[in-house]
Design a protein around this motif. Sequence first.
Motif, PDB file in Angstrom:
ATOM      1  N   VAL A  46      33.687 -44.714  52.007  1.00  0.00           N
ATOM      2  CA  VAL A  46      33.709 -43.249  51.870  1.00  0.00           C
ATOM      3  C   VAL A  46      35.113 -42.777  51.500  1.00  0.00           C
ATOM      4  CG1 VAL A  46      33.455 -41.073  53.129  1.00  0.00           C
ATOM      5  CG2 VAL A  46      31.762 -42.894  53.432  1.00  0.00           C
ATOM      6  N   GLY A  47      36.130 -43.358  52.150  1.00  0.00           N
ATOM      7  CA  GLY A  47      37.510 -42.990  51.848  1.00  0.00           C
ATOM      8  C   GLY A  47      37.873 -43.288  50.402  1.00  0.00           C
ATOM      9  N   TRP A  48      37.393 -44.433  49.898  1.00  0.00           N
ATOM     10  CA  TRP A  48      37.678 -44.793  48.501  1.00  0.00           C
ATOM     11  C   TRP A  48      37.047 -43.784  47.544  1.00  0.00           C
ATOM     12  CZ3 TRP A  48      34.697 -46.279  44.263  1.00  0.00           C
ATOM     13  CH2 TRP A  48      35.412 -46.828  43.191  1.00  0.00           C
ATOM     14  N   LEU A  49      35.801 -43.375  47.850  1.00  0.00           N
ATOM     15  CA  LEU A  49      35.130 -42.371  47.009  1.00  0.00           C
ATOM     16  C   LEU A  49      35.867 -41.030  47.057  1.00  0.00           C
ATOM     17  CD1 LEU A  49      31.385 -43.115  47.880  1.00  0.00           C
ATOM     18  CD2 LEU A  49      32.565 -43.618  45.736  1.00  0.00           C
ATOM     19  N   ILE A  50      36.309 -40.665  48.284  1.00  0.00           N
ATOM     20  CA  ILE A  50      37.073 -39.417  48.424  1.00  0.00           C
ATOM     21  C   ILE A  50      38.366 -39.489  47.627  1.00  0.00           C
ATOM     22  CG2 ILE A  50      38.375 -37.991  50.081  1.00  0.00           C
ATOM     23  CD1 ILE A  50      36.231 -38.701  52.156  1.00  0.00           C
ATOM     24  N   LEU A  51      39.022 -40.651  47.705  1.00  0.00           N
ATOM     25  CA  LEU A  51      40.285 -40.829  46.990  1.00  0.00           C
ATOM     26  C   LEU A  51      40.084 -40.736  45.476  1.00  0.00           C
ATOM     27  CD1 LEU A  51      43.284 -41.459  47.554  1.00  0.00           C
ATOM     28  CD2 LEU A  51      42.732 -43.872  47.209  1.00  0.00           C
ATOM     29  N   GLN A  52      38.996 -41.344  44.975  1.00  0.00           N
ATOM     30  CA  GLN A  52      38.718 -41.275  43.543  1.00  0.00           C
ATOM     31  C   GLN A  52      38.427 -39.846  43.102  1.00  0.00           C
ATOM     32  OE1 GLN A  52      39.124 -43.925  41.458  1.00  0.00           O
ATOM     33  NE2 GLN A  52      39.862 -44.881  43.352  1.00  0.00           N
ATOM     34  N   GLU A  53      37.652 -39.130  43.901  1.00  0.00           N
ATOM     35  CA  GLU A  53      37.346 -37.732  43.562  1.00  0.00           C
ATOM     36  C   GLU A  53      38.607 -36.876  43.624  1.00  0.00           C
ATOM     37  OE1 GLU A  53      34.545 -36.338  42.436  1.00  0.00           O
ATOM     38  OE2 GLU A  53      33.773 -38.384  42.323  1.00  0.00           O
ATOM     39  N   GLU A  54      39.463 -37.155  44.614  1.00  0.00           N
ATOM     40  CA  GLU A  54      40.717 -36.407  44.737  1.00  0.00           C
ATOM     41  C   GLU A  54      41.615 -36.672  43.527  1.00  0.00           C
ATOM     42  OE1 GLU A  54      43.372 -33.801  46.794  1.00  0.00           O
ATOM     43  OE2 GLU A  54      41.248 -34.276  47.041  1.00  0.00           O
ATOM     44  N   ARG A  55      41.660 -37.939  43.090  1.00  0.00           N
ATOM     45  CA  ARG A  55      42.462 -38.285  41.911  1.00  0.00           C
ATOM     46  C   ARG A  55      41.948 -37.528  40.678  1.00  0.00           C
ATOM     47  NH1 ARG A  55      45.629 -42.427  39.775  1.00  0.00           N
ATOM     48  NH2 ARG A  55      45.629 -43.585  41.739  1.00  0.00           N
ATOM     49  N   LYS A  56      40.622 -37.544  40.472  1.00  0.00           N
ATOM     50  CA  LYS A  56      40.053 -36.844  39.312  1.00  0.00           C
ATOM     51  C   LYS A  56      40.364 -35.351  39.356  1.00  0.00           C
ATOM     52  CE  LYS A  56      36.174 -40.028  38.609  1.00  0.00           C
ATOM     53  NZ  LYS A  56      34.684 -40.174  38.657  1.00  0.00           N
ATOM     54  N   THR A  57      40.247 -34.776  40.556  1.00  0.00           N
ATOM     55  CA  THR A  57      40.508 -33.335  40.698  1.00  0.00           C
ATOM     56  C   THR A  57      41.966 -33.016  40.384  1.00  0.00           C
ATOM     57  OG1 THR A  57      38.789 -33.172  42.399  1.00  0.00           O
ATOM     58  CG2 THR A  57      40.408 -31.384  42.300  1.00  0.00           C
ATOM     59  N   LEU A  58      42.878 -33.841  40.961  1.00  0.00           N
ATOM     60  CA  LEU A  58      44.307 -33.593  40.743  1.00  0.00           C
ATOM     61  C   LEU A  58      44.695 -33.824  39.274  1.00  0.00           C
ATOM     62  CD1 LEU A  58      45.791 -35.249  43.959  1.00  0.00           C
ATOM     63  CD2 LEU A  58      45.711 -32.801  43.437  1.00  0.00           C
ATOM     64  N   GLU A  59      44.103 -34.851  38.658  1.00  0.00           N
ATOM     65  CA  GLU A  59      44.413 -35.110  37.254  1.00  0.00           C
ATOM     66  C   GLU A  59      43.916 -33.970  36.367  1.00  0.00           C
ATOM     67  OE1 GLU A  59      42.713 -38.904  36.435  1.00  0.00           O
ATOM     68  OE2 GLU A  59      44.505 -40.010  37.066  1.00  0.00           O
ATOM     69  N   ALA A  60      42.701 -33.484  36.671  1.00  0.00           N
ATOM     70  CA  ALA A  60      42.161 -32.365  35.891  1.00  0.00           C
ATOM     71  C   ALA A  60      43.017 -31.119  36.068  1.00  0.00           C
ATOM     72  CB  ALA A  60      40.722 -32.085  36.328  1.00  0.00           C
ATOM     73  N   GLU A  61      43.469 -30.908  37.323  1.00  0.00           N
ATOM     74  CA  GLU A  61      44.319 -29.754  37.592  1.00  0.00           C
ATOM     75  C   GLU A  61      45.657 -29.866  36.869  1.00  0.00           C
ATOM     76  OE1 GLU A  61      46.422 -27.538  41.445  1.00  0.00           O
ATOM     77  OE2 GLU A  61      44.859 -29.055  41.760  1.00  0.00           O
ATOM     78  N   LEU A  62      46.259 -31.083  36.905  1.00  0.00           N
ATOM     79  CA  LEU A  62      47.547 -31.291  36.252  1.00  0.00           C
ATOM     80  C   LEU A  62      47.415 -31.140  34.726  1.00  0.00           C
ATOM     81  CD1 LEU A  62      50.520 -32.081  36.581  1.00  0.00           C
ATOM     82  CD2 LEU A  62      49.825 -34.486  36.429  1.00  0.00           C
TER      83      LEU A  62
END
Length: 480
Positions: free
Chosen positions: A29-45
Amino acid sequence: MKLRKFFDGIAFRISLSIAAVVAASTIAVGWLILQEERKTLEAELQGKGTYLAELMSHQVVEPLLYEERYAILSLLQGAMKSAQSLIVNAEVYDKKGEVIVSVYKDKKYSRIIRPQYAFDHPAPGVYIQEDNSLPLYHMSMPVNAGNLGTIGFLRLCITKEYLLSTLKDVKKKLFLFSTAVTFIGIILGLSMARKVLQPVLILSKGVSLVGEGEVGVEVPVVGHGEIKDLSKSFNRMSVKLKDLIDKIKSAQEHMVRTEKLYALGEFSAGIAHEIKNPLTPIMMLVNKVKRHKKSLTDEDIDIIEKEIKRIDKIVREFLAFARPEKTEKTNVDVNEVLEDIITITMPKMEQSAIHLVKNLGPSLPPIKGNHDALKQAFLNLILNAIQAMDGWSGRLSIKSEAKDRCVSVSITDTGSGISPENLKRIFDPFFTTKAEGTGMGLMLVHSIISDHSGKIDIDSAPGKGTTVKVEFPSPLAGEG
């Protein structure tokens, strides 16, 4: 030891399995959260970078038209002046792709390699490309001036340090969370497992007690269903087992008494028979003196003396077996015992034209035993081998070695051998194939070797000789 037993326990293993499942689920679950967080931050950046690129492309239109390099320089420097600015490198090109102005925020960003953009065929909007060597996004777009079309290009380098820092914090929090969940899972799993397995643990303790000899022990009947039935069955089995063992012990004691009486009868009959043989000629000579009033000749006295010595030998050998003396055991070198016997028996071997093959293992470890008793046992075995080759002019092989935590001695002769029928009775008391034998020699050998915790095996066939192998335990002997 207790700690190891705890870790080997089924309760700990079940709790560990539960914790492993919980930890694996948490990590997934943590890995999935981390991947989603990365995608969100990359999209935001990337969104912020796109906005900055579009904004600055409009701002450089006029300075670029009038080739005001200083104005462009001031504009780019102002954009990256703030410490929180995402822009770390910026360049403005003319429509031919030549650099007009190049600005960087820090020295480490001064040598960023420009990606190969398609300046000749620029695409509308912002083009984003990730850097292969630095945590950067390269963002480029054409600078358009109304009806004049594309008058140049703008390239910005947007740093990903904030994104990576945020992801690092997220990873740290997820790791701490996973560790806490795993630890709590072990504690809760252990507690639940012990509660569920308590009846099994009680039953296991009862089985251990029975295994240690405490038959008849009963365990508390706890649990439900099959576990409860199993506890009741164990208690019944334990009680029945105690009754059965008591009956077996009683029967065994009775059997031992019967066997002792039978053995005593056999020994008594054997001794009576063995003593009767030498008594017969003595009685005949006594009757000769009594009836015929004749005095004994020297030959008669020799016969009487010989038969009395034979009776004495039978009695001594029987007493040595029936009431063996308590011998003090020390470290004994088997090779030294064999060397002594070889020295004693060598004249007899030479007289019988027997060839000796001696192969005594070097540096043989000592065994715990009595030197004199072992000497008597091996002397009997070697004399038997010599007598078996009487008239055969054979070969006697004596070998000693250390192997598999044992010291072994092999005595092989090329004599007449032993028939299978006689081989089965070779250690029986009073059994002998020799004309003047008492049948006690090999029985005494067996008794001595058994007293030294050893074992003896005899392999023989008629006409093919005999091999006697004796083994003694020796902790210092090497592994095979």
